[in-house]
Write an enzyme that holds these catalytic residues in place. Structure first.
Site, short mmCIF file in Angstrom:
data_model
loop_
_atom_site.label_atom_id
_atom_site.label_comp_id
_atom_site.label_asym_id
_atom_site.label_seq_id
_atom_site.Cartn_x
_atom_site.Cartn_y
_atom_site.Cartn_z
N TYR A 82 -31.99 -17.03 30.88
CA TYR A 82 -31.80 -18.40 30.39
C TYR A 82 -32.74 -18.66 29.22
O TYR A 82 -33.92 -18.89 29.38
CB TYR A 82 -32.03 -19.43 31.50
CG TYR A 82 -31.11 -19.31 32.69
CD1 TYR A 82 -29.88 -18.68 32.61
CD2 TYR A 82 -31.47 -19.85 33.92
CE1 TYR A 82 -29.04 -18.58 33.71
CE2 TYR A 82 -30.63 -19.76 35.03
CZ TYR A 82 -29.42 -19.11 34.91
OH TYR A 82 -28.60 -19.02 36.00
N SER A 141 -23.35 -23.97 39.91
CA SER A 141 -22.41 -24.89 39.27
C SER A 141 -21.63 -25.70 40.32
O SER A 141 -20.40 -25.79 40.27
CB SER A 141 -21.45 -24.14 38.34
OG SER A 141 -22.18 -23.38 37.39
N GLY A 188 -20.46 -30.00 35.53
CA GLY A 188 -20.44 -31.42 35.17
C GLY A 188 -19.07 -32.06 35.26
O GLY A 188 -18.94 -33.28 35.33
#
Ligand SMILES: NC(=O)c1ccc[n+]([C@@H]2O[C@H](COP(=O)([O-])OP(=O)(O)OC[C@H]3O[C@@H](n4cnc5c(N)ncnc54)[C@H](OP(=O)(O)O)[C@@H]3O)[C@@H](O)[C@H]2O)c1
Length: 325
Positions: A56, A203, A208
């Site tokens: 990341y 996730s 989202g």
């Protein structure tokens, strides 16, 4: 906050994914101060499981998490991942879970995280060029040396999970699992339960989408991976909005937010499941963490389980090839 066990590792019922603070999403890396406040607020609320990875950034997210945990390391169950950076020269986004690469990777992660041990060390993706037994053996050595406490896998299939577990106990498998990504229920989840391995859904908010906050493709800036994701583009995007609307309607009925409903549904799937919703905002970590106290009725759970499948694959072709499903 209730705690559960992933294998023998105790964690809070809901964790925090730190990826989007530095990587992958619109706004990543633009407000580290708010990201650090978000991690601190999570700890205050009783969240222990904090999730990052070497890739990341690469590296920026581990550094950020390390800064946030200064003076608070003992409040966190710190999880990071190796295997998507090859330190032998090929660099980022190259699979390498060879023992030599893991040895190099762990030293970098420990340094960036400002700690002498990683609580949960995951292989990020299965490496077809390294037998999983060798990878598991290398992690077992790190456990013996006290640098790592528990071993995890990410997006591994049933055969890999069994073989790895045969060499060193796997505490958790971290794979994508949510209302709109349920592929692991059939083959992977039964193996985890047979072997006593926990599941960490990543996730869990559908990047989202399930929160209802994503309404338009133009919301994604350059560099946001959702721009090239099949579920977030074109006709699929428009069809998936209907799914988000249905989650929103159910949330309104039960007096919760869509994000909370998506998380409460996951929690209801078992006491061996600890999702790690990602956010870089204090208000949202408060909202998401509160889902731990929401009990959905069997009728509502049934309705959520019966939602139509998402339109489009979870990943573009190249990334999909790295998944064992
Ligand atoms: N093992 C793997 O291969 C893998 C892959 C992907 C992710 N992960 C891990 O899983 C974690 C979570 O996954 P994810 O971040 O990809 O997806 P996610 O948790 O499903 O969704 C994150 C997105 O939702 C937004 N969001 C969060 N809470 C919200 C709320 N209450 N209302 C509206 N929007 C909200 C976030 O925006 P804001 O940040 O702006 O709030 C962010 O854009 C990551 O942080 C990472 O640690 C692992």
């Amino acid at each position: 906050m209730q705690h559960i066990k992933l294998g023998e590792l105790e964690v809070s019922r809901i964790g925090l994914g730190a990826m989007g603070m530095s990587h992958g999403y619109t706004g990543a890396g633009t407000d580290d101060a708010e990201s650090i406040r978000t991690i601190h607020r999570a700890l205050e609320l009783g969240v222990t499981l904090i999730d990052t990875a070497e890739i990341y950034g690469p590296y920026a997210n581990e550094e950020l998490v390390g800064r946030a945990l200064q003076g608070r390391r003992d409040q966190a169950v710190l999880a990071t991942k190796f295997g998507l950076v090859s330190h032998a020269g090929a660099g980022a986004w190259n699979l390498d879970s060879s023992p030599a690469n893991i040895r190099t990777a762990v030293e970098g992660s420990l340094k960036r995280l400002g700690t002498d041990h990683i609580d949960l060390y995951y292989q990020h993706r299965v490496d077809p060029n390294t037998p999983i037994e060798e990878t598991a053996g290398a992690v077992a050595e790190l456990v013996a040396e006290g640098k790592v406490r528990f071993f995890g896998l990410s997006e591994a299939g049933p055969d890999t999970i069994r073989r790895a577990h045969g060499v060193h106990p796997v505490a958790a498998v971290q794979s994508e699992y949510s209302l709109w990504t349920r592929g692991l229920e059939e083959r992977v989840l039964p193996v985890l339960r047979e072997l006593g391995i926990g599941l960490v859904p990543f996730s869990p908010l559908g990047h989202g989408f399930l929160t209802g906050a994503v309404r338009d493709e133009s919301q994604f800036e350059e560099g946001d991976f959702r721009r090239g994701n099949p579920r977030f583009t074109g006709e699929n995007f428009r069809r998936n909005l209907t799914l988000a609307d249905e989650v929103q309607a159910i949330a309104a009925e039960v007096g919760a937010t869509p994000a909370q409903v998506a998380l409460a549904w996951l929690l209801a799937q078992g006491e061996d499941i600890a999702p790690i919703p990602g956010t870089r905002r204090v208000a949202r970590v408060e909202e998401n963490t509160a889902a731990a106290d929401i009990d959905l009725t069997p009728g509502v759970l049934d309705r959520l389980s019966s939602l139509p499948p998402a339109a489009g694959e979870t990943h573009p072709e190249g990334a999909r090839q790295m998944l064992e499903r």
